[in-house]
Scaffold this motif. Structure first.
Motif, PDB file in Angstrom:
ATOM      1  N   THR A   1      -4.374  16.483  10.179  1.00 31.75           N
ATOM      2  CA  THR A   1      -2.909  16.617  10.277  1.00 31.75           C
ATOM      3  C   THR A   1      -2.234  15.581  11.497  1.00 31.75           C
ATOM      4  O   THR A   1      -1.241  15.750  11.988  1.00 31.75           O
ATOM      5  N   PHE A   2      -3.200  14.550  11.698  1.00 30.79           N
ATOM      6  CA  PHE A   2      -2.795  13.927  12.945  1.00 30.79           C
ATOM      7  C   PHE A   2      -1.524  13.225  13.122  1.00 30.79           C
ATOM      8  O   PHE A   2      -0.693  13.410  13.756  1.00 30.79           O
ATOM      9  N   SER A   3      -1.097  12.889  11.718  1.00 27.73           N
ATOM     10  CA  SER A   3      -0.024  11.854  11.628  1.00 27.73           C
ATOM     11  C   SER A   3       1.317  12.766  11.567  1.00 27.73           C
ATOM     12  O   SER A   3       2.512  12.443  11.581  1.00 27.73           O
ATOM     13  N   ARG A   4       1.050  14.016  11.579  1.00 29.30           N
ATOM     14  CA  ARG A   4       2.083  15.418  11.559  1.00 29.30           C
ATOM     15  C   ARG A   4       2.308  15.706  13.102  1.00 29.30           C
ATOM     16  O   ARG A   4       3.161  16.646  13.116  1.00 29.30           O
ATOM     17  N   LEU A   5       1.810  15.266  13.804  1.00 25.33           N
ATOM     18  CA  LEU A   5       1.759  15.764  15.303  1.00 25.33           C
ATOM     19  C   LEU A   5       2.206  14.808  16.032  1.00 25.33           C
ATOM     20  O   LEU A   5       1.889  13.652  16.072  1.00 25.33           O
ATOM     21  N   ALA A   6       3.202  15.187  17.185  1.00 24.60           N
ATOM     22  CA  ALA A   6       3.696  14.525  18.169  1.00 24.60           C
ATOM     23  C   ALA A   6       2.566  14.302  19.237  1.00 24.60           C
ATOM     24  O   ALA A   6       1.815  15.532  19.319  1.00 24.60           O
ATOM     25  N   MET A   7       2.429  13.483  20.001  1.00 27.98           N
ATOM     26  CA  MET A   7       1.344  13.244  21.017  1.00 27.98           C
ATOM     27  C   MET A   7       2.100  13.035  22.393  1.00 27.98           C
ATOM     28  O   MET A   7       2.933  12.356  22.531  1.00 27.98           O
ATOM     29  N   GLY A   8       1.084  13.696  23.503  1.00 25.19           N
ATOM     30  CA  GLY A   8       1.561  13.419  24.750  1.00 25.19           C
ATOM     31  C   GLY A   8       0.503  13.310  25.695  1.00 25.19           C
ATOM     32  O   GLY A   8      -0.594  13.470  25.352  1.00 25.19           O
TER      33      GLY A   8
ATOM     34  N   ALA B   1      -5.280  12.012  39.018  1.00 25.01           N
ATOM     35  CA  ALA B   1      -5.363  13.111  38.676  1.00 25.01           C
ATOM     36  C   ALA B   1      -6.131  13.403  37.682  1.00 25.01           C
ATOM     37  O   ALA B   1      -6.758  12.561  37.273  1.00 25.01           O
ATOM     38  N   VAL B   2      -6.059  14.651  36.899  1.00 23.76           N
ATOM     39  CA  VAL B   2      -6.744  14.839  35.657  1.00 23.76           C
ATOM     40  C   VAL B   2      -5.611  14.475  34.511  1.00 23.76           C
ATOM     41  O   VAL B   2      -4.397  15.209  34.815  1.00 23.76           O
ATOM     42  N   TYR B   3      -5.915  13.704  33.677  1.00 22.89           N
ATOM     43  CA  TYR B   3      -5.090  13.432  32.714  1.00 22.89           C
ATOM     44  C   TYR B   3      -5.421  14.166  31.126  1.00 22.89           C
ATOM     45  O   TYR B   3      -6.551  14.064  30.829  1.00 22.89           O
ATOM     46  N   TYR B   4      -4.321  14.948  30.645  1.00 27.73           N
ATOM     47  CA  TYR B   4      -4.657  15.506  29.464  1.00 27.73           C
ATOM     48  C   TYR B   4      -3.925  15.079  28.128  1.00 27.73           C
ATOM     49  O   TYR B   4      -2.832  14.819  28.368  1.00 27.73           O
ATOM     50  N   CYS B   5      -4.547  15.167  27.220  1.00 24.32           N
ATOM     51  CA  CYS B   5      -4.141  14.703  26.016  1.00 24.32           C
ATOM     52  C   CYS B   5      -3.288  16.080  25.507  1.00 24.32           C
ATOM     53  O   CYS B   5      -4.047  17.150  25.393  1.00 24.32           O
ATOM     54  N   ALA B   6      -2.323  16.007  24.773  1.00 22.74           N
ATOM     55  CA  ALA B   6      -1.686  17.102  24.129  1.00 22.74           C
ATOM     56  C   ALA B   6      -1.127  16.825  22.645  1.00 22.74           C
ATOM     57  O   ALA B   6      -0.488  15.648  22.203  1.00 22.74           O
ATOM     58  N   ALA B   7      -1.057  17.700  21.806  1.00 21.90           N
ATOM     59  CA  ALA B   7      -0.721  17.444  20.337  1.00 21.90           C
ATOM     60  C   ALA B   7       0.125  18.688  20.043  1.00 21.90           C
ATOM     61  O   ALA B   7      -0.058  19.727  20.111  1.00 21.90           O
ATOM     62  N   GLY B   8       1.059  18.364  19.271  1.00 20.95           N
ATOM     63  CA  GLY B   8       2.166  19.569  18.715  1.00 20.95           C
ATOM     64  C   GLY B   8       3.325  19.032  17.673  1.00 20.95           C
ATOM     65  O   GLY B   8       3.514  17.737  17.780  1.00 20.95           O
ATOM     66  N   PRO B   9       3.854  20.068  17.033  1.00 25.65           N
ATOM     67  CA  PRO B   9       4.909  19.527  16.275  1.00 25.65           C
ATOM     68  C   PRO B   9       6.137  18.939  16.778  1.00 25.65           C
ATOM     69  O   PRO B   9       6.883  18.104  16.065  1.00 25.65           O
ATOM     70  N   LEU B  10       6.421  19.506  18.054  1.00 24.28           N
ATOM     71  CA  LEU B  10       7.652  18.922  18.708  1.00 24.28           C
ATOM     72  C   LEU B  10       7.519  17.772  19.670  1.00 24.28           C
ATOM     73  O   LEU B  10       8.134  16.888  19.833  1.00 24.28           O
ATOM     74  N   GLY B  11       6.378  17.973  20.416  1.00 28.54           N
ATOM     75  CA  GLY B  11       6.343  17.062  21.385  1.00 28.54           C
ATOM     76  C   GLY B  11       7.330  16.863  22.558  1.00 28.54           C
ATOM     77  O   GLY B  11       7.665  18.004  22.885  1.00 28.54           O
ATOM     78  N   GLY B  12       7.710  15.861  23.072  1.00 28.47           N
ATOM     79  CA  GLY B  12       8.472  15.624  24.099  1.00 28.47           C
ATOM     80  C   GLY B  12       7.962  16.021  25.574  1.00 28.47           C
ATOM     81  O   GLY B  12       6.749  15.671  25.732  1.00 28.47           O
ATOM     82  N   SER B  13       8.962  16.371  26.332  1.00 31.78           N
ATOM     83  CA  SER B  13       8.178  16.263  27.785  1.00 31.78           C
ATOM     84  C   SER B  13       7.869  17.703  28.259  1.00 31.78           C
ATOM     85  O   SER B  13       7.706  17.905  29.562  1.00 31.78           O
ATOM     86  N   TYR B  14       7.885  18.513  27.250  1.00 36.50           N
ATOM     87  CA  TYR B  14       7.613  20.054  27.925  1.00 36.50           C
ATOM     88  C   TYR B  14       6.481  20.727  27.252  1.00 36.50           C
ATOM     89  O   TYR B  14       6.062  20.458  26.284  1.00 36.50           O
ATOM     90  N   TYR B  15       5.757  21.430  27.894  1.00 39.51           N
ATOM     91  CA  TYR B  15       4.462  22.065  27.466  1.00 39.51           C
ATOM     92  C   TYR B  15       5.037  22.686  26.223  1.00 39.51           C
ATOM     93  O   TYR B  15       3.845  22.764  25.120  1.00 39.51           O
TER      94      TYR B  15
END
Length: 122
Positions: free
Chosen positions: A28-35, A92-106
């Motif tokens: 489902t990677f292409s369906r997820l925004a990444m941050g 810092a520790v850098y974290y990758c994140a994935a979700g349906p909305l993405g953006g700048s908020y958790y």
């Protein structure tokens, strides 16, 4: 379920460069925004950069704009963070994140990696 694994962190001198990678499992990677987010010791986790599902739109924190570049390769299920002109305050520790909305908020992200340490020496 999506699993995210970051790599590419390390120790670099100020002014140097690093490229972080985040490999995602699942179809489902292409369906997820990444941050990318980061967290320095004693500080809250903060937004660094985000990329839309197609890769056509990118967003950056003001502190990294012009120095960092986020990109993704949907064929490889991977998102990248190219970091140039690094500063000690980028440590810092850098974290990758994935979700349906993405953006700048958790709240825009459902899945998080374990993080990779980036240390910039002065």
């Amino acid at each position: 379920q999506v699993q995210l694994v970051e790599s590419g962190g390390g120790l670099v001198q100020a002014g140097g460069s690093l490229r972080l990678s985040c490999a995602a499992s699942g179809r489902t990677f292409s369906r997820l925004a990444m941050g990318w987010f980061r967290q320095a010791p004693g500080q809250e986790r903060e937004f660094v950069a985000a990329v839309s599902k197609s890769g056509g739109s990118t967003y950056y924190a003001d502190s990294v704009k012009g120095r960092f570049t986020i990109s993704r390769d949907n064929a490889k299920n991977t998102v990248y963070l190219q970091m140039n002109s690094l500063k000690p305050e980028d440590t810092a520790v850098y974290y990758c994140a994935a979700g349906p909305l993405g953006g700048s908020y958790y709240a825009g992200y459902d899945y998080w990696g374990q993080g990779t340490q980036v240390t910039v020496s002065s």
